[in-house]
Design a protein around this motif. Sequence first.
Motif, PDB file in Angstrom:
ATOM      1  N   LYS A 142      37.328  35.199  49.622  1.00 21.91           N
ATOM      2  CA  LYS A 142      37.595  34.065  48.755  1.00 21.91           C
ATOM      3  C   LYS A 142      39.114  34.003  48.629  1.00 21.91           C
ATOM      4  O   LYS A 142      39.754  35.010  48.324  1.00 21.91           O
ATOM      5  CB  LYS A 142      36.917  34.261  47.407  1.00 21.91           C
ATOM      6  CG  LYS A 142      35.397  34.354  47.534  1.00 21.91           C
ATOM      7  CD  LYS A 142      34.780  34.871  46.255  1.00 21.91           C
ATOM      8  CE  LYS A 142      33.371  35.341  46.355  1.00 21.91           C
ATOM      9  NZ  LYS A 142      32.390  34.578  46.990  1.00 21.91           N
ATOM     10  N   LEU A 193      34.964  38.613  39.921  1.00 23.78           N
ATOM     11  CA  LEU A 193      35.038  38.612  41.387  1.00 23.78           C
ATOM     12  C   LEU A 193      35.996  39.721  41.808  1.00 23.78           C
ATOM     13  O   LEU A 193      37.021  39.921  41.181  1.00 23.78           O
ATOM     14  CB  LEU A 193      35.572  37.269  41.902  1.00 23.78           C
ATOM     15  CG  LEU A 193      34.690  36.052  41.661  1.00 23.78           C
ATOM     16  CD1 LEU A 193      35.470  34.771  41.903  1.00 23.78           C
ATOM     17  CD2 LEU A 193      33.476  36.105  42.567  1.00 23.78           C
ATOM     18  N   LYS A 246      39.675  34.553  38.940  1.00 27.76           N
ATOM     19  CA  LYS A 246      39.122  35.766  39.566  1.00 27.76           C
ATOM     20  C   LYS A 246      38.047  36.442  38.728  1.00 27.76           C
ATOM     21  O   LYS A 246      37.490  37.455  39.153  1.00 27.76           O
ATOM     22  CB  LYS A 246      40.247  36.789  39.791  1.00 27.76           C
ATOM     23  CG  LYS A 246      41.326  36.339  40.737  1.00 27.76           C
ATOM     24  CD  LYS A 246      42.344  37.426  40.987  1.00 27.76           C
ATOM     25  CE  LYS A 246      43.128  37.780  39.746  1.00 27.76           C
ATOM     26  NZ  LYS A 246      44.233  38.715  39.968  1.00 27.76           N
ATOM     27  N   VAL A 253      38.968  38.373  45.896  1.00 27.24           N
ATOM     28  CA  VAL A 253      39.803  37.179  45.910  1.00 27.24           C
ATOM     29  C   VAL A 253      41.208  37.534  46.383  1.00 27.24           C
ATOM     30  O   VAL A 253      41.838  38.442  45.848  1.00 27.24           O
ATOM     31  CB  VAL A 253      39.878  36.535  44.501  1.00 27.24           C
ATOM     32  CG1 VAL A 253      40.796  35.322  44.515  1.00 27.24           C
ATOM     33  CG2 VAL A 253      38.494  36.148  44.004  1.00 27.24           C
ATOM     34  N   ASN A 295      36.210  28.896  39.089  1.00 25.80           N
ATOM     35  CA  ASN A 295      35.683  30.259  39.181  1.00 25.80           C
ATOM     36  C   ASN A 295      34.219  30.218  39.616  1.00 25.80           C
ATOM     37  O   ASN A 295      33.795  31.009  40.466  1.00 25.80           O
ATOM     38  CB  ASN A 295      35.843  30.971  37.832  1.00 25.80           C
ATOM     39  CG  ASN A 295      35.158  32.310  37.798  1.00 25.80           C
ATOM     40  OD1 ASN A 295      34.077  32.450  37.222  1.00 25.80           O
ATOM     41  ND2 ASN A 295      35.781  33.314  38.395  1.00 25.80           N
ATOM     42  N   LYS A 313      32.373  31.888  42.864  1.00 24.21           N
ATOM     43  CA  LYS A 313      31.205  32.770  42.718  1.00 24.21           C
ATOM     44  C   LYS A 313      30.027  32.288  43.563  1.00 24.21           C
ATOM     45  O   LYS A 313      29.234  33.093  44.033  1.00 24.21           O
ATOM     46  CB  LYS A 313      30.770  32.837  41.253  1.00 24.21           C
ATOM     47  CG  LYS A 313      31.673  33.681  40.398  1.00 24.21           C
ATOM     48  CD  LYS A 313      31.172  33.687  38.962  1.00 24.21           C
ATOM     49  CE  LYS A 313      32.053  34.520  38.074  1.00 24.21           C
ATOM     50  NZ  LYS A 313      31.666  34.397  36.663  1.00 24.21           N
TER      51      LYS A 313
END
Length: 162
Positions: free
Chosen positions: A4, A92, A89, A95, A64, A68
């Motif tokens: 990501k 996660l 972030k 990233v 976000n 996800k």
Amino acid sequence: MGKKIVVLGVSGSGKSLIGKRLADALGYPFFDGDDYHNSSNIEKMSKGIPLSDQDRFGWLSTLNALLKNHECAVVACSGLKPEYRDMLKKDLDDVSMLYLKGDFDTIWQRHQKRNGHYFKGQDMLKSQFATLIEPSQSEAFSLDISQDADSVFQQALAYIKQ
């Protein structure tokens, strides 16, 4: 597991251009954060009124959620403050952030060549620079946008592929 990627920078720094090129090169979907502002935010910006932290929080939560919901994605987002980047972030761990760094004069010259964008006026850009807390080296890979877009793209791609 895919990556990501968030491409950060003030309006006019080249987030959409570099982000889209990265997404195309990697075979990832691209999401321009500007497309996810609510109508109230767009109306404010089109009148030259800078967004507040409160205005941005729902937008950042939406971005976000996009991250996800995708195994791999490239998102372009200003991410002006550490707390905004933290929201992007949130929850996660995969990233990568790229920061497109440029000075006011370079970016203002680019703004003057734009057509049809709701982000209007020198005061709006000044507001973004006033809000900006540049990411640290540990937070994002910084790219100097005073060079041509191809060079910025090649450096960004090389960083992502390492």
